[in-house]
Write an enzyme that holds these catalytic residues in place. Structure first.
Site, short mmCIF file in Angstrom:
data_model
loop_
_atom_site.label_atom_id
_atom_site.label_comp_id
_atom_site.label_asym_id
_atom_site.label_seq_id
_atom_site.Cartn_x
_atom_site.Cartn_y
_atom_site.Cartn_z
N SER A 65 11.86 4.79 -9.73
CA SER A 65 10.49 4.63 -10.27
C SER A 65 10.21 5.84 -11.15
O SER A 65 10.87 6.88 -11.03
CB SER A 65 9.51 4.61 -9.10
OG SER A 65 8.18 4.75 -9.54
N TYR B 191 6.19 7.34 -0.93
CA TYR B 191 6.84 6.64 -2.04
C TYR B 191 7.47 7.65 -3.01
O TYR B 191 8.62 7.51 -3.42
CB TYR B 191 5.79 5.78 -2.76
CG TYR B 191 6.34 4.84 -3.80
CD1 TYR B 191 6.85 3.59 -3.44
CD2 TYR B 191 6.32 5.17 -5.15
CE1 TYR B 191 7.33 2.71 -4.40
CE2 TYR B 191 6.80 4.30 -6.11
CZ TYR B 191 7.30 3.06 -5.73
OH TYR B 191 7.78 2.20 -6.69
P1 NAD Z 1 7.88 -6.87 -4.84
O1 NAD Z 1 6.96 -6.65 -3.71
O2 NAD Z 1 7.61 -7.97 -5.81
O3 NAD Z 1 9.38 -7.06 -4.32
C1 NAD Z 1 9.90 -6.29 -3.29
C2 NAD Z 1 11.10 -7.00 -2.71
O4 NAD Z 1 11.60 -6.22 -1.62
C3 NAD Z 1 10.80 -8.39 -2.16
O5 NAD Z 1 11.88 -9.25 -2.39
C4 NAD Z 1 10.63 -8.13 -0.66
O6 NAD Z 1 10.85 -9.26 0.14
C5 NAD Z 1 11.71 -7.08 -0.47
N1 NAD Z 1 11.53 -6.30 0.75
C6 NAD Z 1 10.45 -5.59 1.15
N2 NAD Z 1 10.68 -5.06 2.36
C7 NAD Z 1 11.93 -5.44 2.74
C8 NAD Z 1 12.74 -5.23 3.87
N3 NAD Z 1 12.31 -4.50 4.92
N4 NAD Z 1 13.97 -5.79 3.90
C9 NAD Z 1 14.42 -6.55 2.88
N5 NAD Z 1 13.69 -6.79 1.76
C10 NAD Z 1 12.48 -6.24 1.71
O7 NAD Z 1 7.96 -5.47 -5.58
P2 NAD Z 1 8.52 -5.02 -7.02
O8 NAD Z 1 7.37 -4.50 -7.78
O9 NAD Z 1 9.38 -6.06 -7.61
O10 NAD Z 1 9.39 -3.76 -6.58
C11 NAD Z 1 10.79 -3.76 -6.57
C12 NAD Z 1 11.29 -2.32 -6.65
O11 NAD Z 1 10.85 -1.74 -7.88
C13 NAD Z 1 10.75 -1.42 -5.53
O12 NAD Z 1 11.76 -0.52 -5.11
C14 NAD Z 1 9.63 -0.66 -6.22
O13 NAD Z 1 9.38 0.57 -5.62
C15 NAD Z 1 10.22 -0.51 -7.60
N6 NAD Z 1 9.22 -0.24 -8.65
C16 NAD Z 1 8.24 -1.14 -8.92
C17 NAD Z 1 7.33 -0.85 -9.93
C18 NAD Z 1 6.23 -1.79 -10.30
O14 NAD Z 1 5.35 -1.40 -11.08
N7 NAD Z 1 6.22 -3.03 -9.83
C19 NAD Z 1 7.43 0.35 -10.64
C20 NAD Z 1 8.45 1.23 -10.32
C21 NAD Z 1 9.34 0.92 -9.33
#
Ligand code: NAD
Length: 275
Positions: free
Chosen positions: A157, A170
């Site tokens: 991130s 985080y």
């Molecule tokens: P999201 O909530 O849409 O997806 C998260 C995924 O992780 C889902 O498939 C969920 O089922 C899975 N998950 C959660 N807990 C779990 C567990 N205990 N075991 C197995 N699977 C699990 O979120 P996203 O925004 O797509 O985030 C994905 C990644 O990107 C994360 O690591 C997040 O920190 C990172 N990220 C997101 C953003 C953003 O703005 N959306 C920015 C920077 C980084």
């Protein structure tokens, strides 16, 4: 005179990841699903992982397999549990063979001042966002090194590079992911295995949707103002990155063009960390 260069039909064009196998954690939703889609489009066989409605996950699995003509399997392993991760890694090997491309993407968030930050949330965020990547990498790296090929992509991130208040777990976990990435890259550098972190700014996904709702309630302002005044305030290009953009970068890193990129923390943040 205009030359017409013949192009192969899309179906017969060579795909950069044909014959590769990929495991993408947290790929039932958001960024992980975007990454899975981009890897499948380039011909990779997939293991999906994550939570959600069982029928909708099966529909996604079948759609990816049909649309991209690849094998797609699914594991519902809970990544907060090392034993479940070990079972998932064994299952991936059984159904698809050795993992060529590992994408550590699963993640959760919790926002609170440090004095009120629940200990259980700290533990869960560290386990899912950071330790799960240690466990999956540990399981696949020896075999990747032995075969002389591997691509590890960790979805960190912008919060792996800079901090924001109220996100102690985080930010700590994502800085940890960047450190883990660099260490793995150095350990594997001469073996044909690369390891990189992608550092997105805000991407519009269910994780961010939830934050918008929570912040709107907390500050008693409409959701549009949370987006403009809070979330995109640090993102100079004033728009969300897309899951397709993160997917395209992951497919590039996994493909032949990514061979010399290792140990990098690649910002996809509209200029946020250029400040
Ligand atoms: P999201 O909530 O849409 O997806 C998260 C995924 O992780 C889902 O498939 C969920 O089922 C899975 N998950 C959660 N807990 C779990 C567990 N205990 N075991 C197995 N699977 C699990 O979120 P996203 O925004 O797509 O985030 C994905 C990644 O990107 C994360 O690591 C997040 O920190 C990172 N990220 C997101 C953003 C953003 O703005 N959306 C920015 C920077 C980084």
């Amino acid at each position: 005179m205009q030359l017409t260069i013949p192009q192969p039909a899309a179906a017969t064009r060579e795909r950069s990841l044909a014959g590769r196998t990929a495991l993408v954690t947290g790929s039932t939703s958001g960024i992980g699903l975007g990454i899975a889609e981009a890897l499948a489009e380039q011909g990779a066989q997939l293991l999906l992982n994550g939570f959600g409605d069982a029928e909708s996950i099966m529909r996604t699995r079948d759609r990816l397999a049909m649309e991209h003509n690849v094998e797609v399997a699914y594991s519902g392993a809970d990544l907060s549990c090392p034993e479940a991760i070990a079972e998932m890694m064994a299952y991936a090997r059984d159904v698809l063979g050795p993992v060529d491309i590992l994408v550590n993407n699963a993640g959760i968030q919790h926002v609170a001042p440090i004095a009120d930050f629940p200990t259980a949330k700290w533990d869960a965020i560290l386990a899912i966002n950071l330790s799960s990547a240690f466990h999956t990498i540990r399981a696949v790296l020896p075999e990747m090194v032995e075969r002389g090929f591997g691509r590890i992509v960790n979805v960190a991130s912008a919060h792996g590079l800079v901090a924001s208040p109220f996100k102690c777990a985080y930010v700590a976990a994502k800085h940890g992911v960047v450190g883990l990435t660099k260490t793995v890259a150095l350990e594997a550098a001469v073996s044909g295995v690369t390891c990189n972190a992608i550092c997105p700014g805000y991407v519009y996904t269910p994780l961010v949707e939830k934050q918008i709702e929570e912040q709107a309630r907390a500050h008693n302002i409409p959701p549009e103002r949370v987006v403009s005044d809070i979330l995109l305030q640090s993102q100079p290009n004033k728009r969300f990155a897309t899951v397709e953009e993160i997917g395209a970068l992951t497919a590039f890193l996994a493909g032949p063009g990514g061979a010399s990129i290792t140990g990098a923390a690649l910002a996809v943040d509209g200029g946020w960390t250029a400040h």
